[in-house]
Design an enzyme around this catalytic site. Structure first.
Site, short mmCIF file in Angstrom:
data_model
loop_
_atom_site.label_atom_id
_atom_site.label_comp_id
_atom_site.label_asym_id
_atom_site.label_seq_id
_atom_site.Cartn_x
_atom_site.Cartn_y
_atom_site.Cartn_z
N GLU A 90 18.31 -18.46 21.24
CA GLU A 90 17.09 -18.58 22.05
C GLU A 90 16.03 -19.40 21.31
OE1 GLU A 90 16.13 -14.80 24.48
OE2 GLU A 90 16.88 -14.11 22.53
N TYR A 126 -10.47 -22.64 32.60
CA TYR A 126 -9.02 -22.52 32.77
C TYR A 126 -8.26 -23.50 31.89
CZ TYR A 126 -10.59 -20.45 37.25
OH TYR A 126 -11.21 -19.73 38.22
N LEU A 185 8.51 -10.83 22.66
CA LEU A 185 7.47 -11.10 23.64
C LEU A 185 6.17 -10.40 23.24
CD1 LEU A 185 9.43 -10.70 27.01
CD2 LEU A 185 8.85 -12.81 25.81
N GLU A 186 6.29 -9.24 22.63
CA GLU A 186 5.12 -8.49 22.18
C GLU A 186 4.30 -9.31 21.19
OE1 GLU A 186 8.30 -5.38 23.24
OE2 GLU A 186 8.25 -7.42 22.44
N LYS A 213 10.12 -13.41 30.40
CA LYS A 213 11.20 -14.31 29.97
C LYS A 213 12.18 -14.36 31.14
CE LYS A 213 13.07 -13.86 25.90
NZ LYS A 213 13.95 -13.39 24.80
#
Length: 120
Positions: free
Chosen positions: A21, A53, A72-73, A99
């Site tokens: 990954e 933005y 991801l954390e 993901k």
């Protein structure tokens, strides 16, 4: 308190627990919900009083395309901590990261985590 929501910011990035990954990459979506008071900017029409933005996107993009991480954390923590420091008017912040097509032995649309920050 009012909110501004940015949904499904899309990135191709190289993060994940498995080495493949971090080499080949994957597709990610990021949602951000800002909690703040919007009466002032609503009356003044002044961007400096609210959330820009494009600045948010640039911040998230730099983290998503920065050094690879496994979790991801970790990504959510880096994004949230940076946005919280960049926008002192925030009362709360929520960052969700998905993901798409996580590597599993069966079909899965996405995995997702959400982290929240709130001024005490």
């Amino acid at each position: 308190m009012d909110t501004i929501t940015l949904k499904s910011l899309f990135f191709l990035a190289k993060h994940g627990y498995h080495e493949i990954e971090r080499v080949e990459g994957n597709k990610f979506e990021v949602d951000i919900i800002f909690g703040l008071h919007l009466k002032g900017p609503g009356e003044s029409d002044d961007l400096s009083q609210t959330i820009d933005y494009s600045q948010v996107y640039d911040t998230v993009d730099s983290i998503m395309h920065g050094p690879s991480v496994k979790l991801l954390e970790t990504l959510a923590s880096k994004i949230g901590d940076k946005l919280y420091s960049d926008f002192p008017q925030l009362i709360s912040l929520k960052v969700s990261i998905r993901k798409l097509n996580p590597p599993m032995s069966g079909p899965c649309a996405y995995s997702e985590i959400t982290r929240s920050w709130k001024k005490s």
